[in-house]
Design a protein around this motif. Structure first.
Motif, PDB file in Angstrom:
ATOM      1  N   UNK A  22     -25.182 -66.907   3.118  1.00  0.00           N
ATOM      2  CA  UNK A  22     -25.279 -65.559   2.571  1.00  0.00           C
ATOM      3  C   UNK A  22     -23.907 -64.923   2.590  1.00  0.00           C
ATOM      4  N   UNK A  23     -23.363 -64.661   1.425  1.00  0.00           N
ATOM      5  CA  UNK A  23     -22.061 -64.004   1.307  1.00  0.00           C
ATOM      6  C   UNK A  23     -22.282 -62.499   1.397  1.00  0.00           C
ATOM      7  N   UNK A  24     -21.398 -61.816   2.093  1.00  0.00           N
ATOM      8  CA  UNK A  24     -21.524 -60.369   2.244  1.00  0.00           C
ATOM      9  C   UNK A  24     -21.537 -59.693   0.878  1.00  0.00           C
ATOM     10  N   UNK A  25     -22.418 -58.714   0.694  1.00  0.00           N
ATOM     11  CA  UNK A  25     -22.532 -58.030  -0.604  1.00  0.00           C
ATOM     12  C   UNK A  25     -21.217 -57.420  -1.099  1.00  0.00           C
ATOM     13  N   UNK A  26     -20.401 -56.846  -0.210  1.00  0.00           N
ATOM     14  CA  UNK A  26     -19.132 -56.249  -0.635  1.00  0.00           C
ATOM     15  C   UNK A  26     -18.165 -57.315  -1.152  1.00  0.00           C
ATOM     16  N   UNK A  27     -18.193 -58.508  -0.577  1.00  0.00           N
ATOM     17  CA  UNK A  27     -17.349 -59.604  -1.060  1.00  0.00           C
ATOM     18  C   UNK A  27     -17.780 -59.989  -2.473  1.00  0.00           C
ATOM     19  N   UNK A  28     -19.090 -60.102  -2.676  1.00  0.00           N
ATOM     20  CA  UNK A  28     -19.599 -60.410  -4.015  1.00  0.00           C
ATOM     21  C   UNK A  28     -19.223 -59.317  -5.011  1.00  0.00           C
TER      22      UNK A  28
ATOM     23  N   UNK B 180     -16.670 -57.275  -4.910  1.00  0.00           N
ATOM     24  CA  UNK B 180     -15.233 -57.345  -5.180  1.00  0.00           C
ATOM     25  C   UNK B 180     -14.932 -58.451  -6.177  1.00  0.00           C
ATOM     26  N   UNK B 181     -15.526 -59.609  -5.988  1.00  0.00           N
ATOM     27  CA  UNK B 181     -15.313 -60.713  -6.925  1.00  0.00           C
ATOM     28  C   UNK B 181     -15.755 -60.318  -8.336  1.00  0.00           C
ATOM     29  N   UNK B 182     -16.924 -59.702  -8.450  1.00  0.00           N
ATOM     30  CA  UNK B 182     -17.411 -59.291  -9.768  1.00  0.00           C
ATOM     31  C   UNK B 182     -16.501 -58.240 -10.384  1.00  0.00           C
ATOM     32  N   UNK B 183     -16.008 -57.293  -9.581  1.00  0.00           N
ATOM     33  CA  UNK B 183     -15.108 -56.262 -10.084  1.00  0.00           C
ATOM     34  C   UNK B 183     -13.774 -56.857 -10.542  1.00  0.00           C
ATOM     35  N   UNK B 184     -13.451 -58.043 -10.025  1.00  0.00           N
ATOM     36  CA  UNK B 184     -12.201 -58.725 -10.394  1.00  0.00           C
ATOM     37  C   UNK B 184     -12.452 -59.829 -11.414  1.00  0.00           C
ATOM     38  N   UNK B 185     -13.541 -59.692 -12.160  1.00  0.00           N
ATOM     39  CA  UNK B 185     -13.831 -60.555 -13.310  1.00  0.00           C
ATOM     40  C   UNK B 185     -14.197 -61.993 -12.962  1.00  0.00           C
ATOM     41  N   UNK B 186     -14.748 -62.216 -11.766  1.00  0.00           N
ATOM     42  CA  UNK B 186     -15.208 -63.544 -11.361  1.00  0.00           C
ATOM     43  C   UNK B 186     -16.729 -63.563 -11.505  1.00  0.00           C
ATOM     44  N   UNK B 187     -17.237 -64.536 -12.270  1.00  0.00           N
ATOM     45  CA  UNK B 187     -18.672 -64.639 -12.525  1.00  0.00           C
ATOM     46  C   UNK B 187     -19.111 -66.096 -12.399  1.00  0.00           C
ATOM     47  N   UNK B 188     -20.393 -66.302 -12.263  1.00  0.00           N
ATOM     48  CA  UNK B 188     -20.960 -67.656 -12.160  1.00  0.00           C
ATOM     49  C   UNK B 188     -20.215 -68.486 -11.120  1.00  0.00           C
ATOM     50  N   UNK B 189     -19.963 -67.891  -9.963  1.00  0.00           N
ATOM     51  CA  UNK B 189     -19.245 -68.542  -8.871  1.00  0.00           C
ATOM     52  C   UNK B 189     -20.260 -69.361  -8.080  1.00  0.00           C
ATOM     53  N   UNK B 190     -19.999 -70.628  -7.954  1.00  0.00           N
ATOM     54  CA  UNK B 190     -20.889 -71.530  -7.225  1.00  0.00           C
ATOM     55  C   UNK B 190     -20.059 -72.360  -6.263  1.00  0.00           C
ATOM     56  N   UNK B 191     -20.559 -72.553  -5.060  1.00  0.00           N
ATOM     57  CA  UNK B 191     -19.922 -73.449  -4.095  1.00  0.00           C
ATOM     58  C   UNK B 191     -20.932 -74.534  -3.752  1.00  0.00           C
ATOM     59  N   UNK B 192     -20.494 -75.776  -3.872  1.00  0.00           N
ATOM     60  CA  UNK B 192     -21.301 -76.936  -3.534  1.00  0.00           C
ATOM     61  C   UNK B 192     -20.742 -77.560  -2.264  1.00  0.00           C
TER      62      UNK B 192
ATOM     63  N   UNK C 192      -5.968 -58.631  -6.147  1.00  0.00           N
ATOM     64  CA  UNK C 192      -6.900 -57.547  -5.785  1.00  0.00           C
ATOM     65  C   UNK C 192      -7.967 -58.038  -4.827  1.00  0.00           C
ATOM     66  N   UNK C 193      -8.489 -59.223  -5.071  1.00  0.00           N
ATOM     67  CA  UNK C 193      -9.478 -59.805  -4.155  1.00  0.00           C
ATOM     68  C   UNK C 193      -8.851 -59.957  -2.770  1.00  0.00           C
ATOM     69  N   UNK C 194      -7.642 -60.492  -2.719  1.00  0.00           N
ATOM     70  CA  UNK C 194      -6.970 -60.743  -1.444  1.00  0.00           C
ATOM     71  C   UNK C 194      -6.634 -59.456  -0.690  1.00  0.00           C
ATOM     72  N   UNK C 195      -6.522 -58.333  -1.398  1.00  0.00           N
ATOM     73  CA  UNK C 195      -6.199 -57.060  -0.757  1.00  0.00           C
ATOM     74  C   UNK C 195      -7.427 -56.335  -0.222  1.00  0.00           C
ATOM     75  N   UNK C 196      -8.604 -56.779  -0.583  1.00  0.00           N
ATOM     76  CA  UNK C 196      -9.833 -56.111  -0.150  1.00  0.00           C
ATOM     77  C   UNK C 196     -10.068 -56.342   1.341  1.00  0.00           C
ATOM     78  N   UNK C 197     -10.163 -55.281   2.146  1.00  0.00           N
ATOM     79  CA  UNK C 197     -10.327 -55.441   3.594  1.00  0.00           C
ATOM     80  C   UNK C 197     -11.599 -56.189   3.996  1.00  0.00           C
ATOM     81  N   UNK C 198     -12.694 -55.978   3.295  1.00  0.00           N
ATOM     82  CA  UNK C 198     -13.937 -56.668   3.638  1.00  0.00           C
ATOM     83  C   UNK C 198     -13.811 -58.157   3.333  1.00  0.00           C
ATOM     84  N   UNK C 199     -13.187 -58.489   2.199  1.00  0.00           N
ATOM     85  CA  UNK C 199     -12.961 -59.895   1.870  1.00  0.00           C
ATOM     86  C   UNK C 199     -12.028 -60.530   2.898  1.00  0.00           C
ATOM     87  N   UNK C 200     -11.009 -59.816   3.335  1.00  0.00           N
ATOM     88  CA  UNK C 200     -10.117 -60.339   4.366  1.00  0.00           C
ATOM     89  C   UNK C 200     -10.878 -60.642   5.651  1.00  0.00           C
ATOM     90  N   UNK C 201     -11.784 -59.755   6.032  1.00  0.00           N
ATOM     91  CA  UNK C 201     -12.609 -59.995   7.229  1.00  0.00           C
ATOM     92  C   UNK C 201     -13.510 -61.204   7.023  1.00  0.00           C
TER      93      UNK C 201
END
Length: 86
Positions: free
Chosen positions: A2-8, A10-22, A45-54
């Protein structure tokens, strides 16, 4: 996983979609689609997000460099696409 909602968000706000990890044994493979105009700026921008950094403090220790040519600390590497069926 389960990825934290704020991380998700941030990714969507930075134009990342259909992200899948296998996962296969000890190997992760990630795929995402980017729909923006400036990938480098959006990834910064993703890398600067404090929640993503955590989030990364929890997930980075699970990643090791892949292959003999990986630089120290390089957990994710770009792959060359060799075939795609649309």
């Amino acid at each position: 996983m389960t990825v934290w909602p704020q991380v998700e968000a941030t990714l969507q706000a930075c134009n990342v979609h259909n992200y899948t990890i296998f996962v296969l044994e000890n190997t992760l493979f990630a795929y995402y689609e980017y729909t923006g105009d400036d990938h480098e700026a959006d990834m910064a921008r993703v890398a600067q997000d404090p929640v993503t950094q955590e989030w990364w403090t929890h997930t980075d220790p699970c990643q090791t460099a892949f292959g003999k040519d990986a630089a120290p600390g390089e957990g994710w590497r770009d792959m060359q696409e060799v075939w795609h069926l649309a």
